[in-house]
Scaffold this motif. Structure first.
Motif, short mmCIF file in Angstrom:
data_model
loop_
_atom_site.label_atom_id
_atom_site.label_comp_id
_atom_site.label_asym_id
_atom_site.label_seq_id
_atom_site.Cartn_x
_atom_site.Cartn_y
_atom_site.Cartn_z
N GLU A 218 0.60 -1.03 -0.32
CA GLU A 218 0.13 0.15 0.11
C GLU A 218 0.40 1.56 0.02
O GLU A 218 1.13 2.32 -1.37
CB GLU A 218 -0.55 0.31 0.82
CG GLU A 218 -2.10 -0.97 1.35
CD GLU A 218 -3.06 -0.44 -0.08
OE1 GLU A 218 -3.23 0.45 -0.43
OE2 GLU A 218 -3.86 -1.44 -0.23
N LEU A 219 2.24 1.15 0.89
CA LEU A 219 2.67 2.30 0.62
C LEU A 219 3.64 2.79 -0.01
O LEU A 219 4.33 3.65 -0.13
CB LEU A 219 3.04 2.03 2.36
CG LEU A 219 2.03 2.43 3.22
CD1 LEU A 219 2.63 2.74 4.85
CD2 LEU A 219 1.11 3.69 3.08
N PHE A 270 -5.84 9.78 6.45
CA PHE A 270 -6.83 8.97 6.46
C PHE A 270 -7.71 7.76 6.48
O PHE A 270 -7.46 6.63 6.40
CB PHE A 270 -7.79 10.04 7.74
CG PHE A 270 -8.42 9.02 8.20
CD1 PHE A 270 -7.68 8.75 9.39
CD2 PHE A 270 -10.09 8.57 8.39
CE1 PHE A 270 -8.42 7.68 10.46
CE2 PHE A 270 -10.23 7.91 9.86
CZ PHE A 270 -10.42 7.66 10.11
N ASP A 271 -7.37 8.66 4.84
CA ASP A 271 -8.83 7.10 4.49
C ASP A 271 -7.46 5.92 3.92
O ASP A 271 -7.77 4.50 3.00
CB ASP A 271 -9.33 8.03 2.97
CG ASP A 271 -8.58 8.24 1.92
OD1 ASP A 271 -7.15 8.94 2.27
OD2 ASP A 271 -8.83 8.86 0.80
N GLN A 272 -6.07 6.20 3.26
CA GLN A 272 -5.18 5.60 3.07
C GLN A 272 -5.22 4.56 4.42
O GLN A 272 -4.73 2.90 4.17
CB GLN A 272 -3.38 5.87 2.60
CG GLN A 272 -2.70 5.28 2.30
CD GLN A 272 -2.99 4.52 1.14
OE1 GLN A 272 -3.37 5.26 -0.07
NE2 GLN A 272 -3.01 2.77 1.12
N ARG A 275 -7.79 2.05 4.75
CA ARG A 275 -7.56 1.00 4.00
C ARG A 275 -6.80 -0.34 3.80
O ARG A 275 -7.24 -1.14 4.01
CB ARG A 275 -7.15 1.87 2.45
CG ARG A 275 -7.31 0.36 1.47
CD ARG A 275 -6.30 1.06 -0.35
NE ARG A 275 -5.77 -0.03 -1.05
CZ ARG A 275 -6.77 -0.49 -1.48
NH1 ARG A 275 -7.77 -0.47 -1.87
NH2 ARG A 275 -6.03 -1.31 -2.33
N ILE A 276 -5.82 0.31 5.05
CA ILE A 276 -4.41 -0.54 5.20
C ILE A 276 -5.52 -1.40 6.30
O ILE A 276 -5.30 -2.93 5.95
CB ILE A 276 -2.92 -0.19 5.86
CG1 ILE A 276 -2.76 1.02 4.15
CG2 ILE A 276 -2.23 -1.61 6.38
CD1 ILE A 276 -1.21 1.93 5.22
N GLY A 277 -5.71 -1.05 7.06
CA GLY A 277 -6.33 -1.09 8.73
C GLY A 277 -7.49 -2.61 8.06
O GLY A 277 -7.47 -3.38 8.72
#
Length: 305
Positions: A218-219, A270-272, A275-277
């Motif tokens: 994701e990052l 925060f939305d990223q 998504r990861i969580g």
């Protein structure tokens, strides 16, 4: 900043002088530090260099296969020692004790492999921050303070011991190494063991390996952090479906840094983070909670242990 041409010439000469006519085994993890050492040593001593990659069972998802592909053009010995390392960690909860157990196991495996090849010297990619943190009592790196006092090697050669991480990357560029290796994100020598707080078990490693892969997926490409990963903090209460569970708590860590001596948390939308969580809790049923670590270094270290 290091003068790369002068450093390369000096390092090659140092390796030649230190090794002499002896065969040398070296720890090749696929990170920039050990990869730079491999290129320098190959130029210095040629076929007397025996690069060895140890699969400790504490590696990232798909790491061994990736290393096999990247270094397919050299004679690389891949040693599977997963059971040895996990057995050595049984019952150990103290972070320093874990690092020392891993450091000793690394040396014993290398000693065993060295005997097979008639090698007397060990070469490794220790860098300056490793020495500072080990000698300063911050944490024992497996290749410095975590090494056992007694070893069968006549010499330990550390050609990049005085360089910071950004300087190692500069040397990698000057050596013409692929950018994938030159700019590869740091990964701790003790592997996922330092991303599991408390005792290391197969179950915990499997959980954090998958969570770590999701965080990187994701990052890394989107935000280009200096380092990002997941860590397993312990157990906590959660709810999945209509059931109360006692599941794992996973922390996300993402930082920017120049040399690893200081670091700042990455500002992630925060939305990223949501998504990861969501991915971690959906893909790993035993995880009940995901948190984001916003602590700088100092006061925290980058890794959890």
């Amino acid at each position: 900043m290091v003068n790369t041409e002068k450093f390369i010439a000096k390092a090659i000469e140092e390796i030649k002088t230190s090794a002499g006519t002896d065969k040398v085994v070296m720890a090749l993890s696929g990170g920039v530090d050990s990869s730079v050492c491999a290129v320098l040593a190959a130029r210095a001593i040629g076929d007397n260099l025996i690069p060895i990659y140890i699969d400790t069972g504490l590696m990232r998802k798909g790491e061994t296969e990736r290393i096999r592909t990247i270094f397919s053009d050299i004679r690389l010995d891949i040693v599977h020692a997963e059971d040895e390392f996990l057995d050595a960690l049984k019952g150990i909860t103290d972070p320093e004790a874990k690092r020392k157990a891993i450091g000793e196991r690394f040396i014993r495996v290398f000693e065993r492999e060295a005997k097979k090849h008639g090698a007397k010297c060990l070469l490794q990619g220790t860098i300056y921050p490793d020495r500072i943190e080990s000698e300063g009592g911050i944490k024992s790196h497996h290749n410095v303070g975590g090494m056992p006092l007694h070893m069968e090697f006549t010499k330990v050669i550390e050609p990049i011991r005085d360089l910071y991480k950004d300087e190692v990357r500069d040397v990698a560029g000057a050596l013409g190494m692929p950018k994938e290796i030159q700019h590869r994100m740091p990964f701790p020598g003790p592997g996922l063991a330092v991303r599991v707080l408390g005792e290391v078990t197969r179950e915990k490693v499997a959980v954090i390996r998958e969570a770590n892969w999701i965080v990187e997926d994701e990052l890394v490409e989107k935000y280009r952090p200096w380092q990002c990963f997941a860590a397993l903090l312990g157990l906590g209460t959660g709810v999945k479906g209509d059931n109360r569970i006692h599941g794992w708590i996973v922390a996300i860590r993402a930082v920017n840094s120049r040399d690893g001596m200081t670091a700042d948390p990455l500002e992630i939308p925060f939305d990223q983070l949501m998504r990861i969580g969501s991915r971690i809790t959906a893909d790993i049923p035993s995880v009940s909670r995901v948190v984001y670590d916003i602590t700088a270094k100092p006061p925290a270290t980058i890794e959890y242990e």
